[in-house]
Design a protein around this motif. Structure first.
Motif, PDB file in Angstrom:
ATOM      1  N   GLU A 214       6.293  49.612 -53.867  1.00  0.00           N
ATOM      2  CA  GLU A 214       6.640  50.555 -52.798  1.00  0.00           C
ATOM      3  C   GLU A 214       6.144  49.989 -51.478  1.00  0.00           C
ATOM      4  OE1 GLU A 214       5.427  55.079 -51.598  1.00  0.00           O
ATOM      5  OE2 GLU A 214       5.429  54.567 -53.724  1.00  0.00           O
ATOM      6  N   THR A 215       7.027  49.986 -50.469  1.00  0.00           N
ATOM      7  CA  THR A 215       6.625  49.482 -49.157  1.00  0.00           C
ATOM      8  C   THR A 215       7.410  50.218 -48.084  1.00  0.00           C
ATOM      9  OG1 THR A 215       6.312  47.486 -47.820  1.00  0.00           O
ATOM     10  CG2 THR A 215       8.304  47.572 -49.174  1.00  0.00           C
ATOM     11  N   THR A 216       7.171  49.883 -46.811  1.00  0.00           N
ATOM     12  CA  THR A 216       7.954  50.500 -45.735  1.00  0.00           C
ATOM     13  C   THR A 216       8.431  49.401 -44.790  1.00  0.00           C
ATOM     14  OG1 THR A 216       5.945  50.846 -44.454  1.00  0.00           O
ATOM     15  CG2 THR A 216       6.746  52.727 -45.674  1.00  0.00           C
TER      16      THR A 216
ATOM     17  N   ILE B 283      10.769  51.762 -49.064  1.00  0.00           N
ATOM     18  CA  ILE B 283      11.599  50.949 -49.951  1.00  0.00           C
ATOM     19  C   ILE B 283      10.910  50.839 -51.301  1.00  0.00           C
ATOM     20  CG2 ILE B 283      12.512  48.619 -50.307  1.00  0.00           C
ATOM     21  CD1 ILE B 283      13.024  48.598 -47.279  1.00  0.00           C
ATOM     22  N   LEU B 284      11.668  51.118 -52.362  1.00  0.00           N
ATOM     23  CA  LEU B 284      11.128  51.102 -53.720  1.00  0.00           C
ATOM     24  C   LEU B 284      11.949  50.154 -54.580  1.00  0.00           C
ATOM     25  CD1 LEU B 284      11.121  54.970 -54.255  1.00  0.00           C
ATOM     26  CD2 LEU B 284       9.283  53.635 -53.310  1.00  0.00           C
ATOM     27  N   PHE B 285      11.261  49.382 -55.413  1.00  0.00           N
ATOM     28  CA  PHE B 285      11.977  48.584 -56.405  1.00  0.00           C
ATOM     29  C   PHE B 285      11.039  48.400 -57.594  1.00  0.00           C
ATOM     30  CE2 PHE B 285      10.070  45.830 -53.226  1.00  0.00           C
ATOM     31  CZ  PHE B 285       9.452  44.807 -53.938  1.00  0.00           C
ATOM     32  N   SER B 286      11.544  47.837 -58.668  1.00  0.00           N
ATOM     33  CA  SER B 286      10.682  47.702 -59.838  1.00  0.00           C
ATOM     34  C   SER B 286      10.970  46.383 -60.532  1.00  0.00           C
ATOM     35  CB  SER B 286      10.887  48.880 -60.790  1.00  0.00           C
ATOM     36  OG  SER B 286      12.238  48.959 -61.144  1.00  0.00           O
ATOM     37  N   ALA B 287      10.067  46.009 -61.444  1.00  0.00           N
ATOM     38  CA  ALA B 287      10.219  44.778 -62.220  1.00  0.00           C
ATOM     39  C   ALA B 287       9.801  45.076 -63.647  1.00  0.00           C
ATOM     40  CB  ALA B 287       9.357  43.668 -61.632  1.00  0.00           C
ATOM     41  N   GLU B 288      10.505  44.473 -64.593  1.00  0.00           N
ATOM     42  CA  GLU B 288      10.129  44.671 -65.992  1.00  0.00           C
ATOM     43  C   GLU B 288       8.876  43.881 -66.325  1.00  0.00           C
ATOM     44  OE1 GLU B 288      13.356  44.051 -68.689  1.00  0.00           O
ATOM     45  OE2 GLU B 288      14.615  45.525 -67.632  1.00  0.00           O
TER      46      GLU B 288
END
Length: 253
Positions: free
Chosen positions: A86-88, A94-99
């Motif tokens: 999570e960042t701005t 802005i959100l993203f993810s990783a397995e």
């Protein structure tokens, strides 16, 4: 939606999922160039560390992140699955993810590598989220003019729209620039969505001089006491404009 963001809180946010690889790469590069701090969340909120983006490598399907100074934490990060970031950037979350996260080296220093996210979620406070409306076929708001301004109703073209209000062009200077003045029973015809009825309050006024020396006045107007179903129509229209814009951006790629 990401579990650590609460549904009640989301009410006030405009969320939009980005799937264009080019746009995701550009956004992540922007975050890296501005050295924005990124919260890395392992197992929800249980373990949080802060990192930055060192490099974005779409050709290798990779994003390189700064490793933690704490070796034990790095081991936990590499052992974790489904990590959320999570960042701005410019007041947008802005959100993203990783397995999974792997250890690697970047310019001789230990670093972390994740796959380039396939999707990324942008969250912005709804009332600040503005979309420019089309110039070629402008959306118009019909404003009933009070007697002292000549009476009758007059159409004004919109330049942008948000969940908080609209900006309009008043090139004939019909509305004056009285900040704080309310205009009741205004109607905005949103193409393929429907008519929105609301009162408007003038919040700001900017006079622009065009190259041909014609003067232009742009008025920022806030919705006053707008009904929820009307606001839902505005939101639907903003989402539609954004989809069209994203399709254009992807088409240019």
């Amino acid at each position: 939606m990401h579990p650590h963001i609460h549904d009640a809180e989301l009410e006030n946010w405009h969320d939009f999922e980005i799937e264009s690889r080019r746009e995701i790469t550009a956004l992540l590069r922007g975050i890296g160039e501005k050295n924005q701090l990124i919260r890395m969340l392992l197992r929800g909120e249980a373990d949080v560390c802060v990192t930055t983006i060192l490099d974005v490598q779409p050709e290798h399907n990779a994003v390189i992140l700064d490793a933690s100074v704490d070796r034990e934490q790095n081991q936990r990060i590499v052992g974790a699955s489904n990590i959320t970031f999570e960042t701005t950037l410019d007041k947008i979350r802005i959100l993203f993810s990783a397995e999974k996260v792997e250890l690697c080296f970047h310019e001789g220093n230990p670093a972390l590598r994740i796959a380039l996210p396939a999707t990324l979620i942008r969250l912005q406070r709804r009332e600040y989220y503005r979309m420019n409306t089309p110039l070629s076929n402008p959306v118009r708001v019909i404003v009933p003019l009070p007697a002292e301004l000549g009476g009758g109703s007059h159409p004004f073209p919109l330049t942008d729209i948000s969940c908080g209000g609209i900006a309009i062009m008043d090139n004939k200077l019909l509305l004056g620039d009285t900040i704080g003045k309310n205009y009741l029973d205004c109607r905005i015809d949103l193409p393929e969505i429907g008519t929105v009825a609301t009162s408007l309050q003038i919040r700001n006024s900017i006079d622009l001089t065009l190259l041909n020396n014609k003067s232009n006045r742009r008025l920022g107007c806030a919705f006053v006491d707008i009904a929820r179903p009307m606001l839902a129509q505005v939101q639907r229209y903003i989402t539609r404009l954004e989809r069209e814009r994203n399709a254009r951006i992807a088409g240019l790629g």
